[in-house]
Design a protein around this motif. Structure first.
Motif, PDB file in Angstrom:
ATOM      1  N   SER A  57      -8.894  -9.222  -7.995  1.00  0.00           N
ATOM      2  CA  SER A  57      -9.538  -7.991  -7.674  1.00  0.00           C
ATOM      3  C   SER A  57     -11.123  -8.374  -7.559  1.00  0.00           C
ATOM      4  O   SER A  57     -11.705  -9.173  -7.885  1.00  0.00           O
ATOM      5  N   SER A  58     -11.585  -7.681  -6.345  1.00  0.00           N
ATOM      6  CA  SER A  58     -12.965  -7.876  -6.024  1.00  0.00           C
ATOM      7  C   SER A  58     -13.772  -6.759  -5.977  1.00  0.00           C
ATOM      8  O   SER A  58     -13.527  -5.471  -6.111  1.00  0.00           O
ATOM      9  N   ALA A  59     -15.055  -6.886  -6.588  1.00  0.00           N
ATOM     10  CA  ALA A  59     -16.251  -5.921  -6.720  1.00  0.00           C
ATOM     11  C   ALA A  59     -16.246  -4.973  -5.236  1.00  0.00           C
ATOM     12  O   ALA A  59     -16.542  -3.582  -5.388  1.00  0.00           O
ATOM     13  N   SER A  60     -15.857  -5.726  -4.066  1.00  0.00           N
ATOM     14  CA  SER A  60     -16.047  -4.843  -2.903  1.00  0.00           C
ATOM     15  C   SER A  60     -15.144  -3.831  -2.635  1.00  0.00           C
ATOM     16  O   SER A  60     -15.166  -2.905  -1.881  1.00  0.00           O
ATOM     17  N   SER A  61     -13.959  -3.838  -3.583  1.00  0.00           N
ATOM     18  CA  SER A  61     -12.795  -2.906  -3.419  1.00  0.00           C
ATOM     19  C   SER A  61     -13.212  -1.449  -4.286  1.00  0.00           C
ATOM     20  O   SER A  61     -12.537  -0.382  -4.302  1.00  0.00           O
ATOM     21  N   VAL A  62     -14.320  -1.664  -4.916  1.00  0.00           N
ATOM     22  CA  VAL A  62     -14.698  -0.230  -5.622  1.00  0.00           C
ATOM     23  C   VAL A  62     -15.569   0.581  -4.466  1.00  0.00           C
ATOM     24  O   VAL A  62     -16.627   0.084  -4.208  1.00  0.00           O
ATOM     25  N   ASP A  63     -15.331   1.720  -4.616  1.00  0.00           N
ATOM     26  CA  ASP A  63     -16.260   2.863  -3.719  1.00  0.00           C
ATOM     27  C   ASP A  63     -17.158   3.277  -4.742  1.00  0.00           C
ATOM     28  O   ASP A  63     -17.169   4.212  -5.490  1.00  0.00           O
ATOM     29  N   ILE A  64     -18.518   2.723  -4.652  1.00  0.00           N
ATOM     30  CA  ILE A  64     -19.391   3.115  -5.641  1.00  0.00           C
ATOM     31  C   ILE A  64     -20.124   4.405  -5.288  1.00  0.00           C
ATOM     32  O   ILE A  64     -20.284   5.227  -6.202  1.00  0.00           O
ATOM     33  N   ARG A  66     -18.033   7.072  -4.471  1.00  0.00           N
ATOM     34  CA  ARG A  66     -16.921   7.765  -5.269  1.00  0.00           C
ATOM     35  C   ARG A  66     -17.266   7.997  -6.506  1.00  0.00           C
ATOM     36  O   ARG A  66     -17.000   8.778  -7.340  1.00  0.00           O
ATOM     37  N   VAL A  67     -17.518   6.800  -7.216  1.00  0.00           N
ATOM     38  CA  VAL A  67     -17.762   6.502  -8.723  1.00  0.00           C
ATOM     39  C   VAL A  67     -19.023   7.351  -9.077  1.00  0.00           C
ATOM     40  O   VAL A  67     -18.908   8.116 -10.182  1.00  0.00           O
TER      41      VAL A  67
END
Length: 98
Positions: A57-64, A66-67
């Protein structure tokens, strides 16, 4: 003044503990030892899969964005939860389990 307790013959009781039961299907895979130490590490296949999952898992896969929008909606009470959709996802997840 001495206190004397009579009638007690209790000596330490030794209890034998049964050997540790192993988990069915558990396989020890990677064993690592070092010459300087007597420590041994053994990872099961399940542990290795979990380690790979967390490592991939990488931090780049998180849509900030959207969060942050969901956080805001939760804070102001406008976030709608579809209970049927949640229940369906839980059932789908349970079907994947062995």
């Amino acid at each position: 003044m001495a206190i004397e307790i009579t009638g007690r013959t209790n000596s330490p009781t030794h209890i034998k503990t049964p050997p540790k039961a192993s988990v069915e299907g558990e396989k020890k895979v990677a064993v690592t030892t070092t010459p300087e130490k007597d420590d041994v590490v053994a990872l099961t296949t399940t542990t290795q899969e979990i380690k790979r999952a967390f490592g991939s898992s990488s931090a780049s896969s998180v849509d900030i964005d959207r969060v942050n929008s969901i956080k805001k909606a939760l804070a102001d009470g406008s976030y709608q939860i579809d209970a049927e959709k949640v229940a369906k996802k839980l059932i789908d997840f349970e079907k994947l389990m062995p």
